[in-house]
Design a protein around this motif. Structure first.
Motif, PDB file in Angstrom:
ATOM      1  N   GLY A  71     -29.771 -21.693  21.071  1.00  0.00           N
ATOM      2  CA  GLY A  71     -29.412 -20.336  20.707  1.00  0.00           C
ATOM      3  C   GLY A  71     -28.384 -20.411  19.593  1.00  0.00           C
ATOM      4  O   GLY A  71     -27.592 -21.358  19.532  1.00  0.00           O
ATOM      5  N   ILE A  72     -28.402 -19.444  18.702  1.00  0.00           N
ATOM      6  CA  ILE A  72     -27.472 -19.439  17.568  1.00  0.00           C
ATOM      7  C   ILE A  72     -26.809 -18.075  17.496  1.00  0.00           C
ATOM      8  O   ILE A  72     -27.496 -17.044  17.468  1.00  0.00           O
ATOM      9  CB  ILE A  72     -28.182 -19.732  16.231  1.00  0.00           C
ATOM     10  CG1 ILE A  72     -29.096 -20.949  16.362  1.00  0.00           C
ATOM     11  CG2 ILE A  72     -27.173 -19.949  15.108  1.00  0.00           C
ATOM     12  CD1 ILE A  72     -30.363 -20.846  15.560  1.00  0.00           C
ATOM     13  N   LEU A  73     -25.494 -18.066  17.489  1.00  0.00           N
ATOM     14  CA  LEU A  73     -24.704 -16.851  17.324  1.00  0.00           C
ATOM     15  C   LEU A  73     -23.902 -16.968  16.039  1.00  0.00           C
ATOM     16  O   LEU A  73     -23.228 -17.974  15.810  1.00  0.00           O
ATOM     17  CB  LEU A  73     -23.756 -16.646  18.502  1.00  0.00           C
ATOM     18  CG  LEU A  73     -22.678 -15.576  18.327  1.00  0.00           C
ATOM     19  CD1 LEU A  73     -23.294 -14.168  18.325  1.00  0.00           C
ATOM     20  CD2 LEU A  73     -21.610 -15.683  19.406  1.00  0.00           C
TER      21      LEU A  73
ATOM     22  N   GLY B  58     -31.081 -26.091   9.387  1.00  0.00           N
ATOM     23  CA  GLY B  58     -32.512 -25.884   9.497  1.00  0.00           C
ATOM     24  C   GLY B  58     -32.852 -24.419   9.327  1.00  0.00           C
ATOM     25  O   GLY B  58     -31.964 -23.566   9.198  1.00  0.00           O
ATOM     26  N   THR B  59     -34.134 -24.129   9.327  1.00  0.00           N
ATOM     27  CA  THR B  59     -34.583 -22.757   9.098  1.00  0.00           C
ATOM     28  C   THR B  59     -34.018 -21.762  10.099  1.00  0.00           C
ATOM     29  O   THR B  59     -33.589 -20.674   9.707  1.00  0.00           O
ATOM     30  CB  THR B  59     -36.118 -22.702   9.095  1.00  0.00           C
ATOM     31  OG1 THR B  59     -36.615 -23.541   8.042  1.00  0.00           O
ATOM     32  CG2 THR B  59     -36.612 -21.279   8.870  1.00  0.00           C
ATOM     33  N   PRO B  60     -33.972 -22.060  11.413  1.00  0.00           N
ATOM     34  CA  PRO B  60     -33.394 -21.077  12.340  1.00  0.00           C
ATOM     35  C   PRO B  60     -31.940 -20.725  12.006  1.00  0.00           C
ATOM     36  O   PRO B  60     -31.537 -19.561  12.123  1.00  0.00           O
ATOM     37  CB  PRO B  60     -33.495 -21.773  13.703  1.00  0.00           C
ATOM     38  CG  PRO B  60     -34.643 -22.719  13.554  1.00  0.00           C
ATOM     39  CD  PRO B  60     -34.555 -23.210  12.136  1.00  0.00           C
ATOM     40  N   ARG B  61     -31.165 -21.713  11.582  1.00  0.00           N
ATOM     41  CA  ARG B  61     -29.770 -21.445  11.205  1.00  0.00           C
ATOM     42  C   ARG B  61     -29.731 -20.559   9.957  1.00  0.00           C
ATOM     43  O   ARG B  61     -28.961 -19.592   9.895  1.00  0.00           O
ATOM     44  CB  ARG B  61     -29.061 -22.775  10.946  1.00  0.00           C
ATOM     45  CG  ARG B  61     -27.684 -22.685  10.282  1.00  0.00           C
ATOM     46  CD  ARG B  61     -26.578 -22.349  11.237  1.00  0.00           C
ATOM     47  NE  ARG B  61     -25.288 -22.476  10.584  1.00  0.00           N
ATOM     48  CZ  ARG B  61     -24.561 -23.599  10.560  1.00  0.00           C
ATOM     49  NH1 ARG B  61     -25.017 -24.697  11.161  1.00  0.00           N
ATOM     50  NH2 ARG B  61     -23.391 -23.622   9.969  1.00  0.00           N
ATOM     51  N   ASN B  62     -30.562 -20.864   8.963  1.00  0.00           N
ATOM     52  CA  ASN B  62     -30.600 -20.043   7.756  1.00  0.00           C
ATOM     53  C   ASN B  62     -30.988 -18.605   8.079  1.00  0.00           C
ATOM     54  O   ASN B  62     -30.391 -17.651   7.563  1.00  0.00           O
ATOM     55  CB  ASN B  62     -31.598 -20.625   6.744  1.00  0.00           C
ATOM     56  CG  ASN B  62     -31.168 -21.981   6.217  1.00  0.00           C
ATOM     57  OD1 ASN B  62     -30.002 -22.348   6.290  1.00  0.00           O
ATOM     58  ND2 ASN B  62     -32.121 -22.736   5.697  1.00  0.00           N
ATOM     59  N   ASP B  63     -31.998 -18.450   8.935  1.00  0.00           N
ATOM     60  CA  ASP B  63     -32.461 -17.112   9.277  1.00  0.00           C
ATOM     61  C   ASP B  63     -31.386 -16.332  10.046  1.00  0.00           C
ATOM     62  O   ASP B  63     -31.289 -15.105   9.913  1.00  0.00           O
ATOM     63  CB  ASP B  63     -33.742 -17.187  10.106  1.00  0.00           C
ATOM     64  CG  ASP B  63     -34.951 -17.607   9.280  1.00  0.00           C
ATOM     65  OD1 ASP B  63     -34.826 -17.658   8.037  1.00  0.00           O
ATOM     66  OD2 ASP B  63     -36.013 -17.882   9.870  1.00  0.00           O
ATOM     67  N   THR B  64     -30.594 -17.020  10.853  1.00  0.00           N
ATOM     68  CA  THR B  64     -29.503 -16.353  11.575  1.00  0.00           C
ATOM     69  C   THR B  64     -28.524 -15.715  10.597  1.00  0.00           C
ATOM     70  O   THR B  64     -28.080 -14.571  10.791  1.00  0.00           O
ATOM     71  CB  THR B  64     -28.765 -17.357  12.468  1.00  0.00           C
ATOM     72  OG1 THR B  64     -29.685 -17.981  13.363  1.00  0.00           O
ATOM     73  CG2 THR B  64     -27.684 -16.662  13.282  1.00  0.00           C
TER      74      THR B  64
END
Length: 290
Positions: free
Chosen positions: A25-27, A138-144
């Protein structure tokens, strides 16, 4: 003479099959109007943001999550961290509500430019987490971060009362499906509004969901929250109203939100299947955010 460093690159994409990194999970949070504040206040604000986050995790019963946070980073005007995605439902609620309450108390005693309001984004996806350099990239971090900087959540915080609403959050569709639609969090899907998340100047467009723990001010203005005027074009086939609607005020230019069946926001009507929003040209409030 400096020594030559021989690179040891990872295999190229699509060249070999390999294990996915662990899902995290990324906040991410970001302070409203941070760059517009006097420079002398920047250090204090960058210090208080992680302190408030830690307190909110503790009050939400998630103290261990804060202690075990992954690839945490102070971004200057905000903060980002990774965590076990199993607790995503409890980060949606009660963590965001506790953060809202803490900021309310903090702002009562803050003076001048020290007042603090936060945008928050939640996402989930595979990210490297081995304790090595580059963890969390990575992409999920960028999208966050793109979600955090997107037009809808900026507009939502700008349109609310600064005395009441201290947190506006945006969830990725993946988080909404896994943590909200699944029924695992104590927030009904009707607390959320579907929006197209876009960022000016960036090639980014995703379906996302807005959530405001304590709505206020203009968020209750039905012209903002989906009440189209009589001169508006007919809705799409899946947005047609079941009964004739009374005459409404003319449509305003700028940011508008169109909900299914012209339903309002925050449980103002009979809501089935979520709500939908469309954000038009930049509003003055949105430009003031940048």
């Amino acid at each position: 003479m400096s020594e030559n460093v021989t690179p040891n690159p990872a295999p190229a994409p699509w060249s070999v099959s390999r294990d996915l990194p662990p899902y995290r999970g990324i906040l991410a949070v970001d302070a409203k109007d941070f760059t517009g504040r006097p420079a002398v206040d920047h250090v204090a604000l960058t210090t208080i943001i992680p302190e408030l986050l830690g307190q909110a995790f503790e009050r939400a019963g998630l103290g261990q999550v804060w202690q075990d946070r992954k690839f945490a980073n102070n971004t200057g005007d905000g903060y980002v961290l990774g965590f076990d995605p199993a607790v995503l439902p409890r980060v949606v609620h009660p963590f965001l509500a506790e953060l809202q309450e803490l900021l309310t108390d903090y702002n009562i005693h803050a003076t001048g430019t020290r007042r603090l309001r936060l945008r928050a984004s939640l996402h989930v996806g595979p990210l490297p987490d081995s304790g090595a350099p580059g963890d969390g990239n990575g992409t999920p971090r960028n999208d966050t971060h793109r979600l955090l900087d997107s037009r809808p959540v900026r507009a939502m915080l700008a349109a609310s009362s600064e005395s009441i609403t201290q947190v506006a959050a945006i969830l990725s569709h993946r988080v909404f499906e896994d943590a909200v639609l699944s029924g695992y969090t104590r927030r009904h899907p009707d607390h959320f509004i579907e929006v197209p998340a876009t960022v000016e100047g960036k090639n980014f467009h995703q379906l996302a969901w807005l959530y405001v723990p304590t709505p206020s001010g203009s968020l209750y203005d039905r012209r903002i929250l989906g009440e189209a005027g009589p001169d508006a074009p007919a809705p799409a086939s899946d947005e047609r109203v079941a009964e004739p609607e009374p005459e409404r005020e003319p449509r305003r230019q700028g940011t508008t939100i169109n909900s299914h069946n012209n339903r309002g926001f925050f449980n103002t009507g009979d809501v089935r299947g979520g709500q939908h929003a469309h954000f038009g040209p930049d509003t003055g409030a949105d430009k003031a955010e940048r």
